[in-house]
Design an enzyme around this catalytic site. Structure first.
Site: not given
Length: 682
Positions: A249, A292
């Site tokens: 990511e 995150h």
């Protein structure tokens, strides 16, 4: 517990990178220990004796009960001021005491984020071979200290933090909170930043009849104890692992390092194991923390597009959704058995046309910074940042950009696992014009005579008369960085003899306040009135919501930051237009689902809602209950498409189907995505 003494801390020498461009290294002595020597400790299995730190506790007790039933060898727990038994297992007051009574091969750290670093340090000092830290909201500076310890030894390896852990499916050893129904013994190794996407990948390979060998979570934090290359090396040498899945990511350079490893692997292996990959965050807005803690792009780091292209050009087969891993991997393995090329892209590769990440301007008139406050970060206003520098006796006055300006950033190097200085003559930190200078967290000499200052001055071609001023600026930034627990301090300065700071952008890690009660003065600078109201409201319910720009017509409701990013990516690639990113959290409840609906429905652009849930810790029947409550209480009048997979998926799908409400339920992502796009375009 005891901590390393200051003399030992000063003697630490970090292991610097040798393969990255424009990297300067500053070390005082030769290394005697190598953290890389701990790589074999990842090979857990039936032989592994697991200790739980923070046991007994509600979450750890539930996890131990499940893990024992599955076959994991749990040998006890550790909790301060506690001794006795729980679930028939001994409870000790320290890791050292546990080691004196039972053999400990691995420790699962189940303590809150504010206590995680101390628990990890205790296990490092006890030389536990493997530590798995699952806690979220561990302060970044706590982890910088942990990694300073890890670099000085060769006994202990860390997985995490902020991760579901590591699981040997073939060896029946689970150290973490992975949803066991997703896994089956088999032949695929999985490594991922996102917990939810790793569960999706496991479930996909399970449905395809492939199963898994070892699944390693890199975790979603800025600093990871085990990275993609560590996992790839482990999978390469494991005879049971026949195929590899990698889920990355935005944020950091771990995917680029993985691409380099994959390229080299394909050159030296006669019949390489097939590798498939996915990169989340293709359509994430620039400058945002996407759920995150580590899902943000630092100056000079590659964007998601660059990561995708690097992995694909290295030979990884790319997919746009994790449910595609299983069937595509079956084809790749069949081709490998026949001695054919592992290049399998038809119908699998992601679509092109990804946007390029935009740099945030340091122009004091630029107002975008006020929109960048997020649950794991706080950007103060430019004048506040300049005031902090003036308090350190640095000349700082706002001024328009000029050709004589240079840009300096003090941030965290995610690969070196240390602080670093970035120096550039351009605002966008172009690689060929950017110097990267990592240094030890305990570094104390930042005067004009230090190698670091000399290297930065040389890279920027500053006159020798400006070197003293540069040292003063860097020393001030370092003091602010450590005293206020910053993660990004960026300045624009004028490259003259005066060397005056003209603009600044400072970001601080709010986990230090949220989990440890530190830095209250910095957090008090936050003004929620200047933020997006829906985002502030969502935060109060533990929801991460990002309102996307444009004419987005699809509201998204997803559990898990990685899956939420991937959902926005996949819908966009199919021609949809998303109004938001929304992560209900990995432990979503019926109440958070209802609150999520309220926030989504407040956006008049939304013409259809897409609920994409993969049940791990979150149960699909609980999500279905929340959806039905929302319909009942909020009078939902726009089309709703629900995709439920994972834990209790059949029960959740049944509840939706039998509700009598105008809901459309799916289990496959592609069909659900196409349907919600169609409904939003009506």
């Amino acid at each position: 517990m005891t901590r390393l003494c200051s003399a030992a801390a000063q003697a630490r020498t970090p292991r610097w990178l040798t393969s990255r461009r424009h990297v300067a290294r500053f070390s005082a002595s030769a290394r005697t220990h190598d953290y890389a020597d701990t790589l074999p400790n990842l090979r857990i299995g039936a032989h592994t004796n697991v200790l739980f730190q923070g046991f007994p506790g509600r979450q750890s007790t539930a996890n131990v009960r499940e893990s024992l039933a599955w076959g994991t060898k749990v040998v006890g727990g550790v909790k301060q001021n506690a001794r006795g038994e729980n679930l028939g297992l001994p409870v000790f007051q320290s890791v050292r005491e546990a080691q004196q009574n039972v053999r400990v091969d691995a420790s699962a750290v189940y303590v809150p984020g504010g206590s995680a670093a101390a628990a990890i340090e205790e296990a490092i000092e006890a030389e536990v071979p493997l530590i798995v830290a699952v806690a979220e909201h561990v302060p970044i500076h706590d982890m910088l200290r942990v990694h300073s310890m890890l670099k000085t030894q060769s006994k202990t390896r860390l997985v995490g933090a902020n991760c579901p852990g590591i699981i040997s499916v073939t060896g029946r050893c689970r150290i973490g909170f992975q949803p066991l129904p997703c896994f089956s013994p088999g032949k695929i190794g999985i490594v991922a930043k996102s917990g939810t996407l790793s569960y999706e990948a496991a479930a996909s390979t399970t449905r395809a009849g492939l199963g898994q060998t070892l699944c390693i979570s890199m975790g979603g934090d800025v600093l990871a104890g085990t990275n993609f290359v560590d996992a790839l090396r482990t999978f390469e040498s494991d005879p049971e692992t026949e195929g590899i899945v990698l889920v990355g990511e935005i944020g950091g350079t771990a995917e680029m390092d993985a691409a380099s490893w994959i390229r080299d692997y394909h050159r030296r292996a006669t019949n390489p194991k097939p590798i498939m990959a996915l990169v989340g965050g293709q359509h994430a807005p620039s400058g945002r923390v996407m759920g995150h803690a580590g899902a943000w792009t630092s100056p000079g780091e590659p964007d998601a597009k660059a990561k995708y292209q690097a992995l694909e050009s290295a030979g990884a087969v790319m997919v746009n959704h994790p449910e595609k891993f299983g069937e595509a991997m079956k084809t790749l393995l069949k081709n490998r058995a026949l001695g054919q090329s592992a290049n399998f892209t038809k119908g699998v590769s992601q679509q092109r046309g990804f946007h390029t990440m935009r740099r945030v301007s340091l122009d004091p008139c630029h107002k975008a910074v006020q929109q960048q406050q997020q649950i794991r970060s706080l950007y103060v206003k430019s004048f506040q940042a300049l005031d902090m520098l003036r308090a350190k006796s640095v000349a700082a006055n706002e001024a328009a950009p000029s050709d004589a300006d240079f840009f300096l950033t003090l941030t965290v190097d995610r690969t070196a696992l240390s602080p670093c200085v970035l120096a550039s003559s351009t605002a966008d930190f172009e690689p060929e014009k950017t110097g990267r200078f990592p240094f030890a967290y305990e570094h104390t000499s930042l005067d004009s005579a230090s190698p670091l200052i000399k290297a930065v001055a040389s890279h920027l071609r500053l006159p020798s008369t400006a070197q003293e001023k540069l040292a003063q600026i860097v020393q001030a930034l370092w003091q602010i960085f450590t005293e206020k627990e910053a993660y990004l301090l960026e300045i624009r300065a004028n490259a003259t003899d005066v060397l005056e700071v003209r603009a600044a952008r400072f970001g601080f890690d709010d986990a230090a306040f949220r989990s440890s009660g530190r830095q209250e003065d910095i957090q008090s600078l936050r003004d929620p009135a200047e933020e997006v109201p829906e985002e502030v409201l969502a935060e109060k319910d533990g929801i991460v919501y990002v309102k996307l720009d444009g004419e987005g017509s699809i509201g998204t409701l997803v559990n898990g930051a990685g899956l939420a990013m991937n959902t926005v990516d996949a819908l966009t690639m199919h021609g949809g237009h998303c109004a938001n990113f929304l992560d209900t959290g990995g432990k979503a409840t019926s109440a958070t689902v209802k609150a999520s609906f309220q926030i989504i429905l407040s956006d008049p652009r939304v013409k259809a809602i897409f609920v994409n849930i993969f049940g791990g810790l979150t149960r699909c029947d609980m999500i279905a209950e929340g959806i039905l409550l929302a319909f009942q209480d909020l009078d939902v009048r726009i089309p709703l498409v629900v995709r439920l997979r994972g834990t209790n998926e059949r029960e959740g799908q049944r509840m939706i189907a039998e509700s009598g409400l105008p809901l459309e339920a799916f289990d496959e992502f592609e069909a659900a995505a196409k349907r919600v796009i169609e409904l939003a375009q009506r």
